[in-house]
Design a protein around this motif. Structure first.
Motif, PDB file in Angstrom:
ATOM      1  N   GLY A   1       0.764  -1.228   0.000  1.00  0.00           N
ATOM      2  CA  GLY A   1       0.000   0.000   0.000  1.00  0.00           C
ATOM      3  C   GLY A   1       0.802   1.288   0.000  1.00  0.00           C
ATOM      4  N   THR A   2       2.130   1.216  -0.163  1.00  0.00           N
ATOM      5  CA  THR A   2       2.960   2.420  -0.077  1.00  0.00           C
ATOM      6  C   THR A   2       3.688   2.757  -1.372  1.00  0.00           C
ATOM      7  OG1 THR A   2       4.954   1.238   0.661  1.00  0.00           O
ATOM      8  CG2 THR A   2       3.366   1.924   2.357  1.00  0.00           C
ATOM      9  N   GLY A   3       3.942   1.785  -2.235  1.00  0.00           N
ATOM     10  CA  GLY A   3       4.787   1.995  -3.396  1.00  0.00           C
ATOM     11  C   GLY A   3       6.265   1.854  -3.094  1.00  0.00           C
ATOM     12  N   PHE A   4       6.619   1.666  -1.824  1.00  0.00           N
ATOM     13  CA  PHE A   4       8.015   1.509  -1.418  1.00  0.00           C
ATOM     14  C   PHE A   4       8.383   0.026  -1.312  1.00  0.00           C
ATOM     15  CE2 PHE A   4       7.399   5.844   0.127  1.00  0.00           C
ATOM     16  CZ  PHE A   4       8.618   6.431  -0.190  1.00  0.00           C
ATOM     17  N   SER A   5       9.641  -0.260  -1.542  1.00  0.00           N
ATOM     18  CA  SER A   5      10.189  -1.592  -1.307  1.00  0.00           C
ATOM     19  C   SER A   5      11.625  -1.461  -0.831  1.00  0.00           C
ATOM     20  CB  SER A   5      10.117  -2.460  -2.566  1.00  0.00           C
ATOM     21  OG  SER A   5      10.893  -1.892  -3.607  1.00  0.00           O
ATOM     22  N   ILE A   6      12.101  -2.500  -0.179  1.00  0.00           N
ATOM     23  CA  ILE A   6      13.487  -2.584   0.295  1.00  0.00           C
ATOM     24  C   ILE A   6      14.153  -3.728  -0.439  1.00  0.00           C
ATOM     25  CG2 ILE A   6      14.968  -2.948   2.306  1.00  0.00           C
ATOM     26  CD1 ILE A   6      12.618  -1.960   4.033  1.00  0.00           C
ATOM     27  N   TYR A   7      15.362  -3.515  -0.921  1.00  0.00           N
ATOM     28  CA  TYR A   7      16.028  -4.552  -1.693  1.00  0.00           C
ATOM     29  C   TYR A   7      17.504  -4.672  -1.302  1.00  0.00           C
ATOM     30  CZ  TYR A   7      17.913  -0.664  -4.448  1.00  0.00           C
ATOM     31  OH  TYR A   7      18.548   0.482  -4.835  1.00  0.00           O
ATOM     32  N   GLY A   8      18.083  -5.778  -1.681  1.00  0.00           N
ATOM     33  CA  GLY A   8      19.499  -6.002  -1.434  1.00  0.00           C
ATOM     34  C   GLY A   8      20.081  -6.930  -2.481  1.00  0.00           C
ATOM     35  N   GLU A   9      21.383  -6.782  -2.713  1.00  0.00           N
ATOM     36  CA  GLU A   9      22.095  -7.635  -3.665  1.00  0.00           C
ATOM     37  C   GLU A   9      23.474  -7.943  -3.114  1.00  0.00           C
ATOM     38  OE1 GLU A   9      24.427  -7.010  -7.798  1.00  0.00           O
ATOM     39  OE2 GLU A   9      22.320  -6.381  -7.868  1.00  0.00           O
ATOM     40  N   ALA A  10      23.928  -9.181  -3.291  1.00  0.00           N
ATOM     41  CA  ALA A  10      25.251  -9.575  -2.811  1.00  0.00           C
ATOM     42  C   ALA A  10      25.955 -10.418  -3.864  1.00  0.00           C
ATOM     43  CB  ALA A  10      25.146 -10.352  -1.501  1.00  0.00           C
ATOM     44  N   ASN A  11      27.227 -10.096  -4.132  1.00  0.00           N
ATOM     45  CA  ASN A  11      28.105 -10.883  -4.985  1.00  0.00           C
ATOM     46  C   ASN A  11      29.361 -11.169  -4.173  1.00  0.00           C
ATOM     47  OD1 ASN A  11      26.815 -10.277  -7.949  1.00  0.00           O
ATOM     48  ND2 ASN A  11      26.749  -8.455  -6.670  1.00  0.00           N
ATOM     49  N   TRP A  12      29.815 -12.422  -4.187  1.00  0.00           N
ATOM     50  CA  TRP A  12      30.931 -12.781  -3.297  1.00  0.00           C
ATOM     51  C   TRP A  12      31.737 -13.937  -3.863  1.00  0.00           C
ATOM     52  CZ3 TRP A  12      31.939 -17.447  -0.878  1.00  0.00           C
ATOM     53  CH2 TRP A  12      32.976 -17.438   0.065  1.00  0.00           C
ATOM     54  N   ILE A  13      33.057 -13.888  -3.603  1.00  0.00           N
ATOM     55  CA  ILE A  13      33.949 -15.023  -3.852  1.00  0.00           C
ATOM     56  C   ILE A  13      35.076 -14.968  -2.842  1.00  0.00           C
ATOM     57  CG2 ILE A  13      35.371 -13.791  -5.543  1.00  0.00           C
ATOM     58  CD1 ILE A  13      35.878 -16.446  -6.937  1.00  0.00           C
ATOM     59  N   GLY A  14      35.552 -16.133  -2.437  1.00  0.00           N
ATOM     60  CA  GLY A  14      36.678 -16.229  -1.523  1.00  0.00           C
ATOM     61  C   GLY A  14      37.426 -17.521  -1.761  1.00  0.00           C
ATOM     62  N   VAL A  15      38.088 -17.622  -2.908  1.00  0.00           N
ATOM     63  CA  VAL A  15      38.769 -18.850  -3.309  1.00  0.00           C
ATOM     64  C   VAL A  15      40.152 -18.508  -3.846  1.00  0.00           C
ATOM     65  CG1 VAL A  15      38.738 -20.878  -4.806  1.00  0.00           C
ATOM     66  CG2 VAL A  15      36.592 -19.986  -3.899  1.00  0.00           C
ATOM     67  N   GLY A  16      41.187 -19.183  -3.351  1.00  0.00           N
ATOM     68  CA  GLY A  16      42.531 -19.016  -3.888  1.00  0.00           C
ATOM     69  C   GLY A  16      42.999 -17.575  -3.838  1.00  0.00           C
ATOM     70  N   ASP A  17      43.443 -17.059  -4.994  1.00  0.00           N
ATOM     71  CA  ASP A  17      43.958 -15.693  -5.074  1.00  0.00           C
ATOM     72  C   ASP A  17      42.855 -14.648  -5.137  1.00  0.00           C
ATOM     73  OD1 ASP A  17      46.566 -16.642  -5.093  1.00  0.00           O
ATOM     74  OD2 ASP A  17      46.614 -16.820  -7.281  1.00  0.00           O
ATOM     75  N   TYR A  18      41.602 -15.074  -5.211  1.00  0.00           N
ATOM     76  CA  TYR A  18      40.491 -14.146  -5.332  1.00  0.00           C
ATOM     77  C   TYR A  18      39.723 -14.047  -4.019  1.00  0.00           C
ATOM     78  CZ  TYR A  18      41.142 -14.864 -10.366  1.00  0.00           C
ATOM     79  OH  TYR A  18      41.660 -14.958 -11.629  1.00  0.00           O
ATOM     80  N   SER A  19      39.543 -12.838  -3.558  1.00  0.00           N
ATOM     81  CA  SER A  19      38.643 -12.560  -2.451  1.00  0.00           C
ATOM     82  C   SER A  19      37.991 -11.223  -2.762  1.00  0.00           C
ATOM     83  CB  SER A  19      39.396 -12.490  -1.120  1.00  0.00           C
ATOM     84  OG  SER A  19      38.520 -12.138  -0.070  1.00  0.00           O
ATOM     85  N   ALA A  20      36.708 -11.247  -3.009  1.00  0.00           N
ATOM     86  CA  ALA A  20      36.047 -10.018  -3.422  1.00  0.00           C
ATOM     87  C   ALA A  20      34.566 -10.090  -3.089  1.00  0.00           C
ATOM     88  CB  ALA A  20      36.230  -9.793  -4.932  1.00  0.00           C
ATOM     89  N   TYR A  21      33.980  -8.903  -2.899  1.00  0.00           N
ATOM     90  CA  TYR A  21      32.534  -8.844  -2.752  1.00  0.00           C
ATOM     91  C   TYR A  21      32.028  -7.522  -3.317  1.00  0.00           C
ATOM     92  CZ  TYR A  21      33.576  -6.178   1.561  1.00  0.00           C
ATOM     93  OH  TYR A  21      34.062  -5.267   2.467  1.00  0.00           O
ATOM     94  N   ASP A  22      30.749  -7.528  -3.668  1.00  0.00           N
ATOM     95  CA  ASP A  22      30.064  -6.370  -4.226  1.00  0.00           C
ATOM     96  C   ASP A  22      28.642  -6.427  -3.692  1.00  0.00           C
ATOM     97  OD1 ASP A  22      28.790  -4.432  -5.728  1.00  0.00           O
ATOM     98  OD2 ASP A  22      29.589  -5.089  -7.657  1.00  0.00           O
TER      99      ASP A  22
END
Length: 253
Positions: free
Chosen positions: A179-200
């Protein structure tokens, strides 16, 4: 009589069945990100922290969702993330050159997200997507600084680069406020393997300005944080963090 009832039921159901089989949703959007940056750059032998510039950056995306079973939905996103910085260094080795004194850094970290995902559920109040993000970039880091040669200080330039894909797990959710037109959202991207460790990751809220059968349009406000920790990939080491508030617009056809 039974055949007539069955025929009537099929005719009544046909529009919804046809829509379910053929309808594809297209999402497009843009965000302006007030990005703060900090981090270290270097190689396996040495790294150096730089005073990085805080700049406004843009992110644009296009997503296609469809009803074809087993075939993932596709989202393409381009992220501006280049930055530059300054440091007074001592015995900083980069690209085969040892720097002493004032130096500047130019980090070209713009990249593209190729996201393939499935909708586990999607209704007016909540949605949940999971999948894989192939974060592709041609990352280049250039250092210009003072070098001592035969008791003389000269200026030298060196560059290291990494071109490739950082595979990341992807998840996104949205919760509508009835009833408001509002919403809350989230997004996650992640890796943690070997030489790679990153998130967005990002979290935000959006308000639906236009909602009709032809198009939906919403404005967004949120916070995003990106972390790269790449250890000696093609002789390039990046340990950098980018975060800040963003505003955006999304349309759905």
């Amino acid at each position: 009589m039974k055949n007539k009832i069955l025929a009537a039921a099929l005719i009544a159901a046909f529009p919804s069945l046809a829509q379910a089989d053929t309808f594809a949703g297209i999402y497009a959007g843009v965000q302006y990100w007030d990005m703060d940056a900090q981090g270290e750059f270097g190689t396996s032998s040495s790294t150096q922290e730089y005073d990085l510039s805080d700049e406004g950056k843009a992110s644009i995306w296009l997503a296609v969702e469809h009803p074809v079973p087993l075939l993932p939905n596709l989202k393409l996103r381009y992220n501006q993330m280049d930055t530059d910085g300054f440091a007074d260094v001592e015995d900083f080795e980069f690209g085969g050159i040892t720097y002493n004194g004032e130096s500047t850094l130019d980090a070209e970290l713009d990249h593209a997200d190729i996201i393939m995902y499935y909708e586990l559920f999607d209704n007016p109040l909540t949605s949940l997507d999971v999948g894989l993000n192939l974060k592709y970039g041609d990352y280049k880091v250039t250092v210009v600084g003072e070098v001592e040669v035969d008791d003389t200080t000269v200026t030298a330039t060196s560059k290291e680069s990494y071109k490739g894909v950082i595979p990341m797990l992807y998840g996104a959710t949205e919760l509508g406020i009835p009833g408001t037109g509002f919403s809350i959202y989230g997004e996650a991207n992640w890796i943690g393997v070997g030489d790679y460790s990153a998130y967005d990751v990002q979290v935000g809220t959006q308000y639906l300005l236009i909602d009709n059968l032809a198009v939906e349009a919403a404005i967004q406000l949120g916070y995003r944080k990106v972390k790269f920790d790449l250890d000696d990939v093609d002789d390039l080491t990046i340990d950098a963090e980018f975060d800040g508030i963003y505003g955006g617009v999304q349309v759905h056809f």
